[in-house]
Structures are given as C-alpha cells and as structure tokens.
Scaffold this motif. Structure first.
Motif, PDB file in Angstrom:
ATOM      1  N   GLU A 156       3.561  13.419  -6.227  1.00 30.94           N
ATOM      2  CA  GLU A 156       4.442  13.057  -5.113  1.00 30.94           C
ATOM      3  C   GLU A 156       3.885  11.811  -4.444  1.00 30.94           C
ATOM      4  OE1 GLU A 156       4.857  15.942  -1.946  1.00 30.94           O
ATOM      5  OE2 GLU A 156       2.706  16.226  -1.800  1.00 30.94           O
ATOM      6  N   THR A 157       4.797  11.000  -3.913  1.00 28.95           N
ATOM      7  CA  THR A 157       4.402   9.724  -3.340  1.00 28.95           C
ATOM      8  C   THR A 157       5.341   9.313  -2.212  1.00 28.95           C
ATOM      9  OG1 THR A 157       3.970   7.381  -3.839  1.00 28.95           O
ATOM     10  CG2 THR A 157       5.733   8.436  -5.075  1.00 28.95           C
ATOM     11  N   ASP A 158       4.812   8.474  -1.329  1.00 29.89           N
ATOM     12  CA  ASP A 158       5.653   7.929  -0.263  1.00 29.89           C
ATOM     13  C   ASP A 158       6.344   6.633  -0.686  1.00 29.89           C
ATOM     14  OD1 ASP A 158       3.439   6.243  -0.181  1.00 29.89           O
ATOM     15  OD2 ASP A 158       2.836   6.819   1.848  1.00 29.89           O
ATOM     16  N   ASP A 159       6.131   6.187  -1.947  1.00 32.30           N
ATOM     17  CA  ASP A 159       6.789   4.989  -2.477  1.00 32.30           C
ATOM     18  C   ASP A 159       6.951   5.164  -3.990  1.00 32.30           C
ATOM     19  OD1 ASP A 159       7.558   2.443  -3.373  1.00 32.30           O
ATOM     20  OD2 ASP A 159       6.294   1.423  -1.899  1.00 32.30           O
ATOM     21  N   VAL A 160       8.075   5.751  -4.400  1.00 33.90           N
ATOM     22  CA  VAL A 160       8.293   6.070  -5.807  1.00 33.90           C
ATOM     23  C   VAL A 160       8.226   4.824  -6.695  1.00 33.90           C
ATOM     24  CG1 VAL A 160       9.952   6.992  -7.493  1.00 33.90           C
ATOM     25  CG2 VAL A 160       9.519   8.231  -5.354  1.00 33.90           C
ATOM     26  N   PRO A 161       8.942   3.730  -6.379  1.00 29.42           N
ATOM     27  CA  PRO A 161       8.852   2.555  -7.257  1.00 29.42           C
ATOM     28  C   PRO A 161       7.422   2.015  -7.403  1.00 29.42           C
ATOM     29  CG  PRO A 161      10.736   2.344  -5.795  1.00 29.42           C
ATOM     30  CD  PRO A 161       9.937   3.533  -5.312  1.00 29.42           C
ATOM     31  N   ALA A 216       5.321   1.933 -10.907  1.00 26.31           N
ATOM     32  CA  ALA A 216       4.725   0.674 -11.366  1.00 26.31           C
ATOM     33  C   ALA A 216       3.218   0.827 -11.593  1.00 26.31           C
ATOM     34  CB  ALA A 216       5.003  -0.442 -10.358  1.00 26.31           C
ATOM     35  N   ARG A 217       2.536   1.522 -10.707  1.00 19.58           N
ATOM     36  CA  ARG A 217       1.092   1.728 -10.859  1.00 19.58           C
ATOM     37  C   ARG A 217       0.790   2.500 -12.138  1.00 19.58           C
ATOM     38  NH1 ARG A 217      -3.182   5.143  -9.815  1.00 19.58           N
ATOM     39  NH2 ARG A 217      -1.877   6.934  -9.295  1.00 19.58           N
ATOM     40  N   LEU A 218       1.534   3.580 -12.368  1.00 22.62           N
ATOM     41  CA  LEU A 218       1.274   4.423 -13.534  1.00 22.62           C
ATOM     42  C   LEU A 218       1.684   3.751 -14.845  1.00 22.62           C
ATOM     43  CD1 LEU A 218       2.262   7.854 -11.984  1.00 22.62           C
ATOM     44  CD2 LEU A 218      -0.044   6.978 -12.415  1.00 22.62           C
ATOM     45  N   THR A 219       2.787   3.014 -14.851  1.00 17.91           N
ATOM     46  CA  THR A 219       3.158   2.291 -16.065  1.00 17.91           C
ATOM     47  C   THR A 219       2.145   1.171 -16.328  1.00 17.91           C
ATOM     48  OG1 THR A 219       4.770   0.914 -14.873  1.00 17.91           O
ATOM     49  CG2 THR A 219       5.611   2.888 -16.003  1.00 17.91           C
ATOM     50  N   GLY A 220       1.580   0.611 -15.272  1.00 15.34           N
ATOM     51  CA  GLY A 220       0.511  -0.375 -15.442  1.00 15.34           C
ATOM     52  C   GLY A 220      -0.740   0.222 -16.073  1.00 15.34           C
ATOM     53  N   LEU A 221      -0.913   1.523 -15.912  1.00 14.62           N
ATOM     54  CA  LEU A 221      -2.049   2.223 -16.509  1.00 14.62           C
ATOM     55  C   LEU A 221      -1.755   2.703 -17.936  1.00 14.62           C
ATOM     56  CD1 LEU A 221      -3.146   4.366 -13.426  1.00 14.62           C
ATOM     57  CD2 LEU A 221      -4.311   2.353 -14.374  1.00 14.62           C
ATOM     58  N   GLY A 222      -0.524   2.499 -18.404  1.00 15.17           N
ATOM     59  CA  GLY A 222      -0.191   2.858 -19.778  1.00 15.17           C
ATOM     60  C   GLY A 222       0.876   3.906 -19.953  1.00 15.17           C
ATOM     61  N   ALA A 236      -4.233  15.032   1.744  1.00  9.41           N
ATOM     62  CA  ALA A 236      -4.640  15.112   0.347  1.00  9.41           C
ATOM     63  C   ALA A 236      -4.336  13.851  -0.480  1.00  9.41           C
ATOM     64  CB  ALA A 236      -3.977  16.312  -0.314  1.00  9.41           C
ATOM     65  N   ALA A 237      -3.433  13.002  -0.004  1.00  7.71           N
ATOM     66  CA  ALA A 237      -3.008  11.855  -0.795  1.00  7.71           C
ATOM     67  C   ALA A 237      -4.066  10.759  -0.851  1.00  7.71           C
ATOM     68  CB  ALA A 237      -1.715  11.278  -0.219  1.00  7.71           C
ATOM     69  N   ARG A 238      -4.088  10.081  -1.977  1.00  9.08           N
ATOM     70  CA  ARG A 238      -4.944   8.911  -2.128  1.00  9.08           C
ATOM     71  C   ARG A 238      -4.133   7.676  -1.753  1.00  9.08           C
ATOM     72  NH1 ARG A 238      -9.570  10.381  -4.875  1.00  9.08           N
ATOM     73  NH2 ARG A 238      -9.368  12.218  -6.196  1.00  9.08           N
ATOM     74  N   VAL A 239      -4.818   6.678  -1.242  1.00 10.57           N
ATOM     75  CA  VAL A 239      -4.174   5.419  -0.847  1.00 10.57           C
ATOM     76  C   VAL A 239      -4.410   4.408  -1.957  1.00 10.57           C
ATOM     77  CG1 VAL A 239      -4.118   3.579   0.868  1.00 10.57           C
ATOM     78  CG2 VAL A 239      -4.530   5.938   1.594  1.00 10.57           C
ATOM     79  N   TRP A 240      -3.317   3.731  -2.366  1.00 15.56           N
ATOM     80  CA  TRP A 240      -3.379   2.727  -3.431  1.00 15.56           C
ATOM     81  C   TRP A 240      -2.990   1.373  -2.878  1.00 15.56           C
ATOM     82  CZ3 TRP A 240      -5.727   4.983  -7.292  1.00 15.56           C
ATOM     83  CH2 TRP A 240      -5.543   6.340  -7.506  1.00 15.56           C
ATOM     84  N   PRO A 241      -3.646   0.326  -3.322  1.00 16.28           N
ATOM     85  CA  PRO A 241      -3.293  -1.027  -2.833  1.00 16.28           C
ATOM     86  C   PRO A 241      -1.915  -1.460  -3.296  1.00 16.28           C
ATOM     87  CG  PRO A 241      -5.144  -1.112  -4.392  1.00 16.28           C
ATOM     88  CD  PRO A 241      -4.744   0.318  -4.246  1.00 16.28           C
ATOM     89  N   MET A 294       0.846  -1.175   0.000  1.00 16.94           N
ATOM     90  CA  MET A 294       0.000   0.000   0.000  1.00 16.94           C
ATOM     91  C   MET A 294       0.898   1.248   0.000  1.00 16.94           C
ATOM     92  SD  MET A 294      -2.974   1.053   2.708  1.00 16.94           S
ATOM     93  CE  MET A 294      -1.923   1.519   4.075  1.00 16.94           C
ATOM     94  N   HIS A 295       0.531   2.229  -0.831  1.00 17.91           N
ATOM     95  CA  HIS A 295       1.266   3.492  -0.846  1.00 17.91           C
ATOM     96  C   HIS A 295       0.273   4.620  -1.111  1.00 17.91           C
ATOM     97  CE1 HIS A 295       1.123   2.903  -5.229  1.00 17.91           C
ATOM     98  NE2 HIS A 295       1.424   4.195  -5.355  1.00 17.91           N
ATOM     99  N   ARG A 296       0.781   5.850  -0.977  1.00 17.09           N
ATOM    100  CA  ARG A 296      -0.056   7.035  -1.176  1.00 17.09           C
ATOM    101  C   ARG A 296       0.592   7.948  -2.212  1.00 17.09           C
ATOM    102  NH1 ARG A 296       0.052   9.476   4.579  1.00 17.09           N
ATOM    103  NH2 ARG A 296       2.196   8.814   4.277  1.00 17.09           N
ATOM    104  N   SER A 297      -0.254   8.706  -2.922  1.00 14.50           N
ATOM    105  CA  SER A 297       0.264   9.691  -3.867  1.00 14.50           C
ATOM    106  C   SER A 297      -0.774  10.785  -4.072  1.00 14.50           C
ATOM    107  CB  SER A 297       0.617   9.040  -5.209  1.00 14.50           C
ATOM    108  OG  SER A 297      -0.542   8.589  -5.872  1.00 14.50           O
ATOM    109  N   ARG A 298      -0.286  11.908  -4.618  1.00 12.16           N
ATOM    110  CA  ARG A 298      -1.179  13.021  -4.949  1.00 12.16           C
ATOM    111  C   ARG A 298      -0.520  13.904  -5.999  1.00 12.16           C
ATOM    112  NH1 ARG A 298      -1.236  18.426  -2.451  1.00 12.16           N
ATOM    113  NH2 ARG A 298       0.886  18.887  -1.879  1.00 12.16           N
TER     114      ARG A 298
END
Length: 126
Positions: free
Chosen positions: A70-75, A79-85, A121-126, A1-5
């Motif tokens: 910005e994110t608390d877990d760059v890798p 990976a999440r964004l490259t998975g989205l295209g 403000a950050a969203r949490v991602w699985p 789990m990580h967060r980004s915004r």
C-alpha cells in the motif's frame, strides 16, 4: 517523496475451491473469516499474521500467494518497483498488478489501513 509498506498477504484460490480454502486456512491458523462489505471475493482471516491483512481471495486463475504494497502515491510506487525490475501486468480499480523478478505477483494499492498504522510502518522513498 512517497511512502509505502507491505500490507497484505493474499492466498489466491480458484473460485471453485475458494470456500474449501477459507475453511482450511481458518482451521489451520485458528482464526475466523469475514468478507468486507461489497467484496465477496475476499475472506479476511482475523489476526492470522499480526501487522498484515491476511485473506483468501477467490480468483479465476491458478492457486498462488501474492502480496499487496500500500502506498500514498500509486504511480510513484509503480515507477519505483518497475525501476527495480518488476513488470506491470495489469490494473484494476486504481490497483496495479506487477510481476517481480522471479515471477511472483504483487499489487500496488492505495492506502487502505488505519492512517496512524500506515504512518508508523511505512517507509519513505525519495
């Protein structure tokens, strides 16, 4: 789990036009500019867009706009964004530059905002 915004809107200006761009955007948005210590290529536009860092960035490239996430877990966020295209096109000092579908640039950066602001403000991602 990580967060980004979405944290930053950057107005990229060719290096030889950066100062003119700073002058234009400070006047157009009714704000002031300041370069962070040790980062003369950035000119932050104070309170230009509430909730976002807004800055003119001097680049050795063409004029464009790009955003930073910005994110608390760059890798994990890359990976999440490259998975989205998105496609990774470069990295520099712990930041990763991606090209989103449609061709727009974005950077994935470590958290740089106030920790409380990020947490709120950050969203949490699985």
């Amino acid at each position: 789990m990580h967060r980004s915004r979405l944290s930053t809107l950057l107005i990229d200006a060719p290096a030889d036009q950066a100062q003119q761009s700073v002058e234009f955007w400070t006047a157009a948005l009714g704000t002031t500019s300041q370069s962070p210590p040790g980062e003369p290529q950035f000119h932050r536009l104070a309170d230009a867009v509430p909730g976002l860092v807004t800055a003119v960035q001097s680049v050795d490239d063409t004029a464009r706009y790009h955003v930073d996430i910005e994110t608390d877990d760059v890798p994990a966020e890359v990976a999440r964004l490259t998975g989205l295209g998105a496609v990774e096109v470069g990295s520099w000092q712990g930041c990763h530059t991606l090209r989103a579908p449609g061709g727009h640039l974005l950077c994935v950066i470590p958290v740089h905002s106030d920790p409380d602001e990020f947490a709120a403000a950050a969203r949490v991602w699985p």
